[in-house]
Design an enzyme around this catalytic site. Structure first.
Site, PDB file in Angstrom:
ATOM      1  N   PHE A 244       0.868  -1.187   0.000  1.00 42.21           N
ATOM      2  CA  PHE A 244       0.000   0.000   0.000  1.00 42.21           C
ATOM      3  C   PHE A 244       0.906   1.239   0.000  1.00 42.21           C
ATOM      4  CE2 PHE A 244      -2.073  -3.460   2.283  1.00 42.21           C
ATOM      5  CZ  PHE A 244      -3.278  -3.583   1.612  1.00 42.21           C
ATOM      6  N   ASP A 266       1.180  -1.568  -4.858  1.00 43.58           N
ATOM      7  CA  ASP A 266      -0.048  -0.772  -4.765  1.00 43.58           C
ATOM      8  C   ASP A 266      -0.967  -1.200  -5.902  1.00 43.58           C
ATOM      9  OD1 ASP A 266      -0.621   2.142  -3.132  1.00 43.58           O
ATOM     10  OD2 ASP A 266      -1.920   1.714  -4.847  1.00 43.58           O
ATOM     11  N   ALA A 300      -2.922  -5.931  -2.930  1.00 44.36           N
ATOM     12  CA  ALA A 300      -1.943  -6.326  -1.908  1.00 44.36           C
ATOM     13  C   ALA A 300      -2.458  -7.476  -1.048  1.00 44.36           C
ATOM     14  CB  ALA A 300      -1.585  -5.128  -1.040  1.00 44.36           C
ATOM     15  N   ASP A 317       0.522  -0.731   5.258  1.00 44.68           N
ATOM     16  CA  ASP A 317      -0.242   0.448   5.692  1.00 44.68           C
ATOM     17  C   ASP A 317      -1.459   0.630   4.786  1.00 44.68           C
ATOM     18  OD1 ASP A 317      -0.996   2.892   6.824  1.00 44.68           O
ATOM     19  OD2 ASP A 317       0.354   4.043   5.536  1.00 44.68           O
ATOM     20  N   CYS A 357      -5.329   2.947   9.902  1.00 55.14           N
ATOM     21  CA  CYS A 357      -5.853   4.316  10.018  1.00 55.14           C
ATOM     22  C   CYS A 357      -7.373   4.293  10.160  1.00 55.14           C
ATOM     23  CB  CYS A 357      -5.410   5.166   8.833  1.00 55.14           C
ATOM     24  SG  CYS A 357      -5.983   4.550   7.258  1.00 55.14           S
TER      25      CYS A 357
HETATM   26  N1  SAH Z   1       1.665   4.287   3.297  1.00 58.41           N
HETATM   27  C1  SAH Z   1       1.321   5.404   2.464  1.00 58.41           C
HETATM   28  C2  SAH Z   1      -0.155   5.699   2.502  1.00 58.41           C
HETATM   29  C3  SAH Z   1      -1.045   4.552   2.047  1.00 58.41           C
HETATM   30  S1  SAH Z   1      -2.571   5.105   1.436  1.00 58.41           S
HETATM   31  C4  SAH Z   1       2.140   6.627   2.850  1.00 58.41           C
HETATM   32  O1  SAH Z   1       2.813   6.640   3.897  1.00 58.41           O
HETATM   33  O2  SAH Z   1       2.145   7.594   2.091  1.00 58.41           O
HETATM   34  C5  SAH Z   1      -3.303   3.644   0.869  1.00 58.41           C
HETATM   35  C6  SAH Z   1      -2.816   3.146  -0.483  1.00 58.41           C
HETATM   36  O3  SAH Z   1      -3.379   1.844  -0.652  1.00 58.41           O
HETATM   37  C7  SAH Z   1      -3.254   3.945  -1.705  1.00 58.41           C
HETATM   38  O4  SAH Z   1      -2.138   4.271  -2.478  1.00 58.41           O
HETATM   39  C8  SAH Z   1      -4.167   2.992  -2.495  1.00 58.41           C
HETATM   40  O5  SAH Z   1      -3.993   3.070  -3.905  1.00 58.41           O
HETATM   41  C9  SAH Z   1      -3.684   1.651  -2.023  1.00 58.41           C
HETATM   42  N2  SAH Z   1      -4.656   0.538  -2.092  1.00 58.41           N
HETATM   43  C10 SAH Z   1      -5.979   0.539  -1.788  1.00 58.41           C
HETATM   44  N3  SAH Z   1      -6.480  -0.710  -1.894  1.00 58.41           N
HETATM   45  C11 SAH Z   1      -5.459  -1.514  -2.268  1.00 58.41           C
HETATM   46  C12 SAH Z   1      -5.345  -2.914  -2.520  1.00 58.41           C
HETATM   47  N4  SAH Z   1      -6.396  -3.719  -2.402  1.00 58.41           N
HETATM   48  N5  SAH Z   1      -4.142  -3.410  -2.869  1.00 58.41           N
HETATM   49  C13 SAH Z   1      -3.053  -2.581  -2.968  1.00 58.41           C
HETATM   50  N6  SAH Z   1      -3.109  -1.269  -2.754  1.00 58.41           N
HETATM   51  C14 SAH Z   1      -4.299  -0.731  -2.392  1.00 58.41           C
END
Ligand code: SAH
Length: 414
Positions: A244, A266, A300, A317, A357
């Site tokens: 993520f 991601d 993910a 995350d 979060c």
């Molecule tokens: N850790 C990051 C923030 C994560 S925000 C930081 O510190 O900046 C959450 C992210 O999860 C987003 O980029 C979104 O595209 C991704 N996301 C949402 N669902 C997902 C999934 N099922 N598999 C992979 N990525 C995912």
């Protein structure tokens, strides 16, 4: 006003001050500093209230209890500004309140960081309002229509106090329709004429793009700064997986800290591209320049489960998994599963950072889900380190403490 002091024809007669009374439980909560009063906890109201109108709460003994912004469009019907002794909420009061939020952050940042939060909603006394700075740009994010009557004031107060080059307005999904009816638009400039969607800012000397016009939240996840720092000091010579990964915040800190390789995972090609842009922006850094950087576009949840790859540091995350109370149990279950699959990707001696979060999942519930997954793996692990928001994201009440993270070190086989 006419000479006789009468209102000109067509001007509505001034309304009496909006006065409220609350249920005993809500009275107690407000007296203790809780900033929200839900609609079902209002007991009396002298008249209909308008959105954003200042309302005064009296207690059961008819004494002044609190002042707040009335929010007829939200289940949170009153957003408390002040409880205790009566005060006059005038221009000077608002400016002093902003100055207090700014003063609270004195010494939190040095010149190597100009991406920061100046106002963190209720916890800074500004309900449903966030102010983030990215270099010379301020992002004003509003989560409720109560601020609509005060937009011009907000621009003036922020302009005076922080002297930004530009102020961008961002609107939550709930608030957007009301603002749009009044001619505002999510992502518009309230000050300054730059039209770039993205702004480059510094975090500990690393350069990042923040999409202040369309990006999630205000364009970057500033709340994870301390956790990124911690990862940055734990990555030397190691292979890091950032699940993520969004725009690669954790990845850049790991690479600068000397990681051998960093893999972004991601589901969004856009997020992966943003991370590549951030790597390019920091290519002159000796660590970032030599770290191998890979991107995996996948779900993910599935990838972590089926991949056979292993890493020394795994960061997990995900976005909020419980947007409402009804999703809480499912979210806890999902955190447990994610932790299990993430742990399976951690090499002996390696480190897991599991973060949540979701405001509806308590720290205790989240930490229990993660440590239970660690026990179930049958591997030994050291005392977990638990962390929360960056210090410029103060949280003064339970609902505001949404970010929790657990660092788990898995011991190598004896
Ligand atoms: N850790 C990051 C923030 C994560 S925000 C930081 O510190 O900046 C959450 C992210 O999860 C987003 O980029 C979104 O595209 C991704 N996301 C949402 N669902 C997902 C999934 N099922 N598999 C992979 N990525 C995912």
């Amino acid at each position: 006003m006419s000479l006789l002091g009468a209102a000109p024809a067509g001007t509505p007669a001034p309304q009496p001050r909006l006065r409220l009374r609350l249920s005993p439980a809500a009275e107690t909560a407000v007296r203790r500093g809780h900033p929200w009063v839900y609609a079902e906890r209002l007991r009396e109201r002298n008249r209909e209230g308008l959105s954003g109108e200042l309302a005064v709460v009296y207690d059961r003994n008819d004494r002044f209890l609190a002042l707040g912004l009335y929010d007829p469009d939200s289940p949170i019907r009153l957003r408390v500004l002040h409880a205790g002794k009566p005060v006059t909420v005038d221009d000077a009061w608002w400016r002093a309140r902003l100055a207090a939020a700014i003063a609270r952050r004195t010494g939190v940042h040095d010149a190597r960081t100009n991406g920061l939060r100046w106002v963190n909603g209720e916890s800074d006394g500004w309900p449903a309002l966030v102010v983030d700075q990215y270099n010379g740009t301020l992002v004003l994010k509003l989560y409720s229509a109560v601020w609509l009557p005060r937009i011009a004031d907000l621009v003036r107060w922020l302009g005076e106090a922080l002297q930004p080059e530009r102020i961008v307005l961002r609107l939550s999904r709930n608030a957007a329709p009301t603002f749009e009816q009044a001619g505002f638009r999510d992502g518009q400039n309230l000050l300054g004429d730059a039209s770039d969607a993205s702004v480059v800012f510094l975090e500990d000397g690393l350069r990042f793009w923040s999409d202040v016009v369309k990006g999630q939240k205000t364009g970057f996840f500033l709340d994870q700064r301390e956790n990124r720092r911690r990862v940055g000091t734990s990555a030397r010579g190691l292979d890091v997986l950032n699940a993520f990964s969004f725009s690669g915040g954790f990845s850049l800190h790991a690479a600068r800290g000397g990681a051998r390789s960093v893999t972004d995972l991601d589901i969004s090609p856009h997020a992966l591209e943003a991370a590549r842009r951030n790597f390019a922006l920091n290519a002159a850094d000796p660590g970032v320049g030599v770290a191998q950087h890979d991107s995996v576009q996948a779900d993910a949840f599935e990838w972590l489960e089926r991949s056979g790859d292993r890493f020394d540091v795994v960061i997990c995350d995900p976005p909020s998994l419980a947007k409402r109370e009804a999703e809480r149990a499912g979210a806890i279950e999902a955190y447990h599963r994610l932790a299990m699959h993430s742990i399976a990707r951690v090499r002996p001696g390696g480190l897991l950072l599991a973060a949540s979060c979701s405001a509806h999942v308590t720290p205790e519930e989240f930490y229990a889900a993660v440590t239970e997954a660690a026990h179930r793996s049958g591997r030994s692990f050291g005392e977990p380190v638990y962390t929360g928001h960056a210090p410029d994201h103060p949280a003064t009440f339970d609902e505001a403490r949404y970010l929790k993270a657990a660092f788990l070190r898995f011991e190598p086989p004896a």
